[in-house]
Design an enzyme around this catalytic site. Structure first.
Site, mmCIF file in Angstrom:
data_model
loop_
_atom_site.group_PDB
_atom_site.id
_atom_site.type_symbol
_atom_site.label_atom_id
_atom_site.label_comp_id
_atom_site.label_asym_id
_atom_site.label_seq_id
_atom_site.Cartn_x
_atom_site.Cartn_y
_atom_site.Cartn_z
ATOM 1 C CD GLU A 1 -22.272 -2.503 -23.450
ATOM 2 O OE1 GLU A 1 -23.052 -2.718 -22.748
ATOM 3 O OE2 GLU A 1 -21.017 -3.039 -22.775
ATOM 4 C CD GLU B 1 -16.401 -5.020 -19.539
ATOM 5 O OE1 GLU B 1 -17.014 -3.547 -19.234
ATOM 6 O OE2 GLU B 1 -16.949 -5.535 -18.740
#
Length: 420
Positions: free
Chosen positions: A335, A224
């Site tokens: 997120e 990520e």
């Protein structure tokens, strides 16, 4: 008899006082021992993370950036990397679909250059890498020394699940675009950079891409990268560049940035975890960053590039099981953590804090979304899907044009009349 009885009572009281005194003393000692043990563990961990610096640079935001010799970086604490020969450049880079610098030429959509805050006060020399120094208070904010720098479990959006309760039990919410159903060897996107407001220090807001392999169970592999605001991790509300990796669904392996052994950095100019400056403003100039992650077809390592020219380093292939071959899902998006501490949905913002229908200079975006195929070419995704748990809180809208290729606007304010 009364005198004798009184004497026994005095003895008993004396015993109680003595017992309480030593009990309190032992509790105090135990408490001090516990604090002392914790301080020892924190000090030991700081010594592991903060390698000897050739030069240190004080950043305007309070960070200290240590210029560490490339061979002394945290990655080489890993037993499998003791004799590792650093690969100073990738064997291959993906063939680009878009010109690297191509953006819309319309004046209203002009994008501005971006840098890191610590650059104002110095640079690291070739042969060193910049490492954000970890402070004692950083580690003490974590739930434990062992968990410092690690994500909590279940933080990957699972778009194929039909059970929202399964996804929401961790308190994480997302607004993403994704591709699945093939073999992917990397991905790229240009990400609009903002500074979202985070309600509680144990919440965060981030925008990133995920390279995923395996199931969403205990064997999940994930790489990520993106930007985040995380008061718990960094001690402030600055927007920072970050990376993360795990090979077992965030259980024992992996960490943010360089906070464990794993990622091997080769770049002397960009610091993982350092503040990005400037950031976009509402109806003001817009700033974005490009991130490319791809698998070197020769060596098998996963490389990361920041912007047009900063090849940052690589995750060695041995760190992973599924990703040792290829990724099965790629995700892009935002997120947040929703702790609902007051019984209501958090007011933590995602992206700019505006819903996607607000558009350019108001909403946050990902543009020029691409995947790397088996021939090491960057290509437009064939079928871009979207997913969000609560569209009244955070939403996502995809589009396509000649300037931005595949893109999407995303984000939201969190708590509002339609999101309680």
């Amino acid at each position: 008899m009364g005198a004798v009885h009184f004497s026994k009572e005095r003895v008993f009281r004396g015993f109680l006082v003595w017992f309480c005194f030593w009990g309190l003393l032992s509790l105090t000692c135990a408490g001090r021992l516990s604090v002392s043990r914790q301080n020892f563990e924190v000090h030991k961990h700081l010594n592991r993370l903060n390698k000897p610096a050739i030069k240190s640079i004080q950043s305007p935001d309070g960070d200290i950036i240590d210029c560490v010799h490339i061979s002394k970086q945290p990655a080489f604490d890993h037993p499998y990397l003791k004799d590792h020969k650093i690969q100073m450049k990738p064997s291959y880079t993906p063939e680009s679909l878009f010109g690297e610098s191509k953006v819309s030429e319309k004046p209203k959509e002009r994008i501005n250059p971006i840098t890191q805050l610590w650059h104002q006060n110095g640079v690291c020399s070739e042969g060193t890498i910049p490492v954000r120094r970890t402070k004692k208070e950083d580690v003490l904010r974590a739930s434990s020394v062992k968990r410092y720098g690690k994500k909590k479990h279940r933080t990957v959006p699972q778009p194929r699940s039909a059970d929202p309760d399964l996804i929401n039990q961790s308190g994480h919410q997302h607004a993403i675009a994704y591709v699945e159903g093939g073999k992917f060897y990397g991905a790229k996107a240009t990400i609009n950079v903002w500074e979202p407001k985070v309600q509680n220090s144990n919440e965060f807001s981030l925008s990133q891409l995920w390279i995923l392999g395996g199931s969403f169970g205990q064997d999940l592999n994930s790489i990520e990268a993106g930007w985040q605001v995380s008061p718990d991790l960094y001690g402030d509300n600055n927007t920072r560049l970050f990376t993360y990796w795990t090979s077992d669904a965030y259980q024992a392996t992996g960490c943010y940035n360089l906070l464990c052994s794993g990622f091997i950095q080769i770049n002397s100019q960009i610091a993982m975890g350092a503040s990005i400056s400037p950031v976009s403003g509402f109806h003001n100039p817009q700033y974005d960053i490009s991130i490319t992650i791809w698998k070197d077809p020769k060596e098998g390592h996963w490389w990361m590039q920041f912007g047009d020219g900063y090849v940052l380093g690589y995750w060695p292939s041995f760190l992973f099981s599924y990703l040792a071959d290829s990724a099965s899902i790629v995700e892009w998006g935002g997120e947040v953590v929703n702790m609902e501490e007051d019984g209501h949905h958090t007011t933590t913002q995602m992206g700019s804090g505006q819903f996607p229908d607000e558009g350019f200079t108001k909403a946050s975006y990902f543009r020029n979304i691409q995947v790397v195929d088996s021939s090491n070419n960057l290509k437009e995704p064939k079928e871009l899907n979207t997913f969000t748990e609560k569209s009244n809180c955070y939403d996502v809208e995809i589009g396509k044009n000649d300037d931005w290729g595949h893109y999407f606007y995303y984000g939201g304010p969190g708590r509002n009349p339609n999101c309680q």
